[in-house]
Design an enzyme around this catalytic site. Structure first.
Site, PDB file in Angstrom:
ATOM      1  N   CYS A   8       0.729  -1.173  -0.081  1.00  0.00           N
ATOM      2  CA  CYS A   8       0.075   0.032  -0.154  1.00  0.00           C
ATOM      3  C   CYS A   8       1.035   1.209   0.056  1.00  0.00           C
ATOM      4  O   CYS A   8       2.067   1.167  -0.081  1.00  0.00           O
ATOM      5  CB  CYS A   8      -1.021  -0.169   1.133  1.00  0.00           C
ATOM      6  SG  CYS A   8      -0.228   0.111   2.727  1.00  0.00           S
ATOM      7  N   VAL A   9       0.374   2.492   0.110  1.00  0.00           N
ATOM      8  CA  VAL A   9       1.248   3.508   0.020  1.00  0.00           C
ATOM      9  C   VAL A   9       2.283   3.627   1.419  1.00  0.00           C
ATOM     10  O   VAL A   9       3.402   3.834   0.773  1.00  0.00           O
ATOM     11  CB  VAL A   9       0.184   4.890   0.106  1.00  0.00           C
ATOM     12  CG1 VAL A   9       0.874   6.395   0.408  1.00  0.00           C
ATOM     13  CG2 VAL A   9      -0.742   4.924  -0.809  1.00  0.00           C
TER      14      VAL A   9
END
Length: 103
Positions: A8-9
Site C-alpha cells: 500500500c502507500v
C-alpha cells in the site's frame, strides 16, 4: 510456507488486514508469511525474499501494470485486493483470494 506480500502507500493501512489474514491462516493450520510494506520498499524486499503472490491495496491499483512489467521474470501473480473486502478488512476472503492466485 506461503509468502504473501501486501503493498500500500505507506504499509500502514494494510497492517490490520495482515493481522486478520494471519488469524484466518492459523484457523486453517496454514503456514504463511503474510506481511505489508510500502510501495517504496518493494524492490529491496523482492531482492531479498521470494514471494508467492503480491496483493496491492486498492489505493495503489495504478501500480499493477508497472509491477507486472517490472517483475515478470519473477513469475508470481500480482492482483489488486477487492475494494469491499479491503474496506471490510475481511482477512478470510483476501487470504482465500491470495491462495487461489497461488494455485
Amino acid at each position: 510456507m506461503k509468502n504473501i506480500m501486501l503493498v500500500c502507500v505507506a504499509g500502514m493501512s494494510t497492517s490490520l488486514l495482515v493481522t486478520k489474514m494471519q488469524k484466518a491462516a492459523e484457523g486453517q493450520n496454514l503456514a504463511a508469511d503474510i506481511f505489508a510494506i510500502s510501495e517504496s520498499e518493494v524492490d529491496s524486499t523482492l531482492a531479498n525474499k521470494n514471494i508467492d503472490v503480491l496483493l496491492l491495496g486498492p489505493q495503489v491499483r495504478y501500480l499493477k501494470g508497472p509491477f507486472e512489467a517490472k517483475y515478470k521474470a519473477k513469475n508470481f501473480p500480482i492482483e489488486v485486493i477487492n475494494m469491499s473486502d479491503y474496506g471490510m478488512m475481511d482477512g478470510e476472503k483476501v487470504l482465500q483470494h491470495a491462495l487461489n492466485l497461488i494455485g
